[in-house]
Design a protein around this motif. Structure first.
Motif, PDB file in Angstrom:
ATOM      1  N   LEU A 232       0.832  -1.193   0.000  1.00 23.05           N
ATOM      2  CA  LEU A 232       0.000   0.000   0.000  1.00 23.05           C
ATOM      3  C   LEU A 232       0.874   1.253   0.000  1.00 23.05           C
ATOM      4  O   LEU A 232       1.811   1.380   0.773  1.00 23.05           O
ATOM      5  CB  LEU A 232      -0.894  -0.021   1.234  1.00 23.05           C
ATOM      6  CG  LEU A 232      -1.807   1.161   1.470  1.00 23.05           C
ATOM      7  CD1 LEU A 232      -2.916   1.183   0.439  1.00 23.05           C
ATOM      8  CD2 LEU A 232      -2.387   1.069   2.871  1.00 23.05           C
TER       9      LEU A 232
ATOM     10  N   VAL B 170      -2.500   6.015   2.728  1.00 23.96           N
ATOM     11  CA  VAL B 170      -3.889   6.109   3.183  1.00 23.96           C
ATOM     12  C   VAL B 170      -4.162   7.571   3.495  1.00 23.96           C
ATOM     13  O   VAL B 170      -3.381   8.220   4.193  1.00 23.96           O
ATOM     14  CB  VAL B 170      -4.138   5.255   4.439  1.00 23.96           C
ATOM     15  CG1 VAL B 170      -5.603   5.380   4.881  1.00 23.96           C
ATOM     16  CG2 VAL B 170      -3.776   3.806   4.196  1.00 23.96           C
TER      17      VAL B 170
ATOM     18  N   LYS C 212     -12.039   6.909   3.897  1.00 27.66           N
ATOM     19  CA  LYS C 212     -10.598   6.786   3.719  1.00 27.66           C
ATOM     20  C   LYS C 212     -10.289   6.444   2.264  1.00 27.66           C
ATOM     21  O   LYS C 212     -10.983   5.626   1.644  1.00 27.66           O
ATOM     22  CB  LYS C 212     -10.022   5.689   4.621  1.00 27.66           C
ATOM     23  CG  LYS C 212     -10.142   5.960   6.099  1.00 27.66           C
ATOM     24  CD  LYS C 212      -9.569   4.794   6.892  1.00 27.66           C
ATOM     25  CE  LYS C 212      -9.791   4.984   8.385  1.00 27.66           C
ATOM     26  NZ  LYS C 212      -9.290   3.828   9.159  1.00 27.66           N
TER      27      LYS C 212
ATOM     28  N   TYR D 212      -7.442   4.925  -0.312  1.00 32.21           N
ATOM     29  CA  TYR D 212      -6.282   4.035  -0.331  1.00 32.21           C
ATOM     30  C   TYR D 212      -5.651   4.068  -1.721  1.00 32.21           C
ATOM     31  O   TYR D 212      -6.338   3.871  -2.718  1.00 32.21           O
ATOM     32  CB  TYR D 212      -6.696   2.600   0.014  1.00 32.21           C
ATOM     33  CG  TYR D 212      -7.310   2.461   1.388  1.00 32.21           C
ATOM     34  CD1 TYR D 212      -6.533   2.113   2.486  1.00 32.21           C
ATOM     35  CD2 TYR D 212      -8.674   2.677   1.592  1.00 32.21           C
ATOM     36  CE1 TYR D 212      -7.093   1.983   3.751  1.00 32.21           C
ATOM     37  CE2 TYR D 212      -9.251   2.561   2.848  1.00 32.21           C
ATOM     38  CZ  TYR D 212      -8.454   2.207   3.928  1.00 32.21           C
ATOM     39  OH  TYR D 212      -9.012   2.091   5.171  1.00 32.21           O
TER      40      TYR D 212
ATOM     41  N   LEU E 102      -5.747  -3.972  -3.271  1.00 32.31           N
ATOM     42  CA  LEU E 102      -6.206  -3.060  -2.227  1.00 32.31           C
ATOM     43  C   LEU E 102      -7.333  -3.692  -1.406  1.00 32.31           C
ATOM     44  O   LEU E 102      -7.354  -3.594  -0.172  1.00 32.31           O
ATOM     45  CB  LEU E 102      -6.692  -1.746  -2.844  1.00 32.31           C
ATOM     46  CG  LEU E 102      -5.619  -0.737  -3.238  1.00 32.31           C
ATOM     47  CD1 LEU E 102      -6.237   0.391  -4.064  1.00 32.31           C
ATOM     48  CD2 LEU E 102      -4.926  -0.159  -2.007  1.00 32.31           C
TER      49      LEU E 102
ATOM     50  N   HIS F 286      -5.889  -6.130   0.942  1.00 35.94           N
ATOM     51  CA  HIS F 286      -5.203  -5.433   2.024  1.00 35.94           C
ATOM     52  C   HIS F 286      -6.195  -5.013   3.111  1.00 35.94           C
ATOM     53  O   HIS F 286      -5.850  -4.961   4.300  1.00 35.94           O
ATOM     54  CB  HIS F 286      -4.478  -4.198   1.476  1.00 35.94           C
ATOM     55  CG  HIS F 286      -3.824  -3.363   2.527  1.00 35.94           C
ATOM     56  ND1 HIS F 286      -2.578  -3.651   3.037  1.00 35.94           N
ATOM     57  CD2 HIS F 286      -4.254  -2.244   3.189  1.00 35.94           C
ATOM     58  CE1 HIS F 286      -2.260  -2.751   3.967  1.00 35.94           C
ATOM     59  NE2 HIS F 286      -3.256  -1.891   4.075  1.00 35.94           N
ATOM     60  N   LEU F 287      -7.439  -4.732   2.713  1.00 37.91           N
ATOM     61  CA  LEU F 287      -8.473  -4.285   3.639  1.00 37.91           C
ATOM     62  C   LEU F 287      -9.334  -5.444   4.144  1.00 37.91           C
ATOM     63  O   LEU F 287     -10.403  -5.227   4.714  1.00 37.91           O
ATOM     64  CB  LEU F 287      -9.364  -3.242   2.951  1.00 37.91           C
ATOM     65  CG  LEU F 287      -8.637  -1.971   2.506  1.00 37.91           C
ATOM     66  CD1 LEU F 287      -9.560  -1.089   1.676  1.00 37.91           C
ATOM     67  CD2 LEU F 287      -8.137  -1.200   3.713  1.00 37.91           C
ATOM     68  N   ASP F 288      -8.854  -6.673   3.921  1.00 35.47           N
ATOM     69  CA  ASP F 288      -9.548  -7.884   4.361  1.00 35.47           C
ATOM     70  C   ASP F 288     -10.862  -8.119   3.631  1.00 35.47           C
ATOM     71  O   ASP F 288     -11.778  -8.763   4.151  1.00 35.47           O
ATOM     72  CB  ASP F 288      -9.782  -7.873   5.875  1.00 35.47           C
ATOM     73  CG  ASP F 288      -8.484  -7.926   6.655  1.00 35.47           C
ATOM     74  OD1 ASP F 288      -7.541  -8.608   6.197  1.00 35.47           O
ATOM     75  OD2 ASP F 288      -8.401  -7.281   7.721  1.00 35.47           O
ATOM     76  N   TYR F 289     -10.966  -7.560   2.433  1.00 34.88           N
ATOM     77  CA  TYR F 289     -12.040  -7.914   1.518  1.00 34.88           C
ATOM     78  C   TYR F 289     -11.427  -8.771   0.409  1.00 34.88           C
ATOM     79  O   TYR F 289     -10.243  -9.092   0.426  1.00 34.88           O
ATOM     80  CB  TYR F 289     -12.675  -6.667   0.906  1.00 34.88           C
ATOM     81  CG  TYR F 289     -13.497  -5.831   1.863  1.00 34.88           C
ATOM     82  CD1 TYR F 289     -14.839  -6.126   2.093  1.00 34.88           C
ATOM     83  CD2 TYR F 289     -12.939  -4.728   2.512  1.00 34.88           C
ATOM     84  CE1 TYR F 289     -15.604  -5.352   2.949  1.00 34.88           C
ATOM     85  CE2 TYR F 289     -13.697  -3.947   3.384  1.00 34.88           C
ATOM     86  CZ  TYR F 289     -15.025  -4.266   3.595  1.00 34.88           C
ATOM     87  OH  TYR F 289     -15.777  -3.502   4.450  1.00 34.88           O
TER      88      TYR F 289
ATOM     89  N   ILE G  43     -13.412   4.054   0.683  1.00 36.47           N
ATOM     90  CA  ILE G  43     -14.475   3.368   1.413  1.00 36.47           C
ATOM     91  C   ILE G  43     -15.068   4.353   2.410  1.00 36.47           C
ATOM     92  O   ILE G  43     -14.336   5.092   3.079  1.00 36.47           O
ATOM     93  CB  ILE G  43     -13.935   2.117   2.126  1.00 36.47           C
ATOM     94  CG1 ILE G  43     -13.557   1.055   1.079  1.00 36.47           C
ATOM     95  CG2 ILE G  43     -14.955   1.549   3.095  1.00 36.47           C
ATOM     96  CD1 ILE G  43     -13.004  -0.215   1.677  1.00 36.47           C
TER      97      ILE G  43
END
Length: 214
Positions: A3, A6, A14, A16, A59, A62-65, A105
């Motif tokens: 990443l 942010v 936020k 990213y 990305l 990285h955001l746990d999606y 997001i």
């Protein structure tokens, strides 16, 4: 590359940024794609577009999606499935341009655009903006401001996503100073007038713009 940055836009929003330094194979091997996304990727003719598409999925991971949490409605607008005990979809906006991919997001409706600074944007400025807003600026600053205005209109369109909206005829930016990194704009469409607040900034030779409903 991990990443890149942010950026905290509001309490609930936020942005990213992912700087794409990887080759296609590295990105492809790092992400998991559903069948429809794989088909979409394979249909893209531009390698740069393919890498931008994959970097967005990096990305998300990285955001746990994941790509499996991302879906598009009938108008092509992206949505994220809720996580945990939440029943509300997450607001998301996506953009990529050459060396960068970005997503934002938020808990509130938002549109985001990412553009590389190009002289071409200034050449076509009369087609989409009030060029009097460029008076008195240097050539470089005219390019920056025209790019922000394009991003404003693109971001608002991403929120509304309604057929028939015209950048020059329906979306109007109030004049602003580039240094303020904020602006306001109005959408006048279908006998309605809607106000938007804008956040923008630069990263290397790119401009990102985010629009929020007022």
């Amino acid at each position: 590359m991990p990443l890149h940055k942010v950026i905290f836009l509001t309490k609930s929003a936020k942005l990213y940024l992912w700087k794409i330094t990887e080759d296609f194979d590295t990105l492809f091997n790092e992400v998991k794609l559903k069948d429809s996304s794989l088909a979409r990727l394979e249909s893209m003719k531009s390698k740069s577009h393919q890498k931008g598409f994959l970097a967005v999925r990096m990305l998300l991971q990285h955001l746990d999606y994941s790509d499996f949490d991302l879906y598009y409605d009938e108008f092509g607008k992206p949505h994220l499935k809720p996580q945990g005990c939440s029943s509300k979809d997450v607001e998301i906006s996506i953009s990529h341009s050459n060396d960068f991919s970005a997503l934002v997001i938020s808990d509130e409706k938002i549109g985001m655009d990412l553009e590389q600074l190009k002289e071409k944007t200034l050449r076509i400025a009369p087609r989409f903006m009030d060029v009097s807003h460029l008076d008195g600026l240097s050539e470089a600053d005219k390019i920056k401001k025209a790019t922000v205005v394009w991003g404003i209109k693109e971001s608002i369109f991403k929120i509304k996503n309604e057929k028939g909206i015209s950048f020059p005829n329906h979306i109007f930016e109030d004049d602003f100073a580039f240094e303020d990194k904020t602006a306001t704009a109005t959408l006048k469409f279908n006998n309605k007038e809607e106000k938007y607040k804008i956040r923008f900034d630069s990263e290397e030779d790119y401009i990102f713009v985010c629009a929020f409903e007022k």
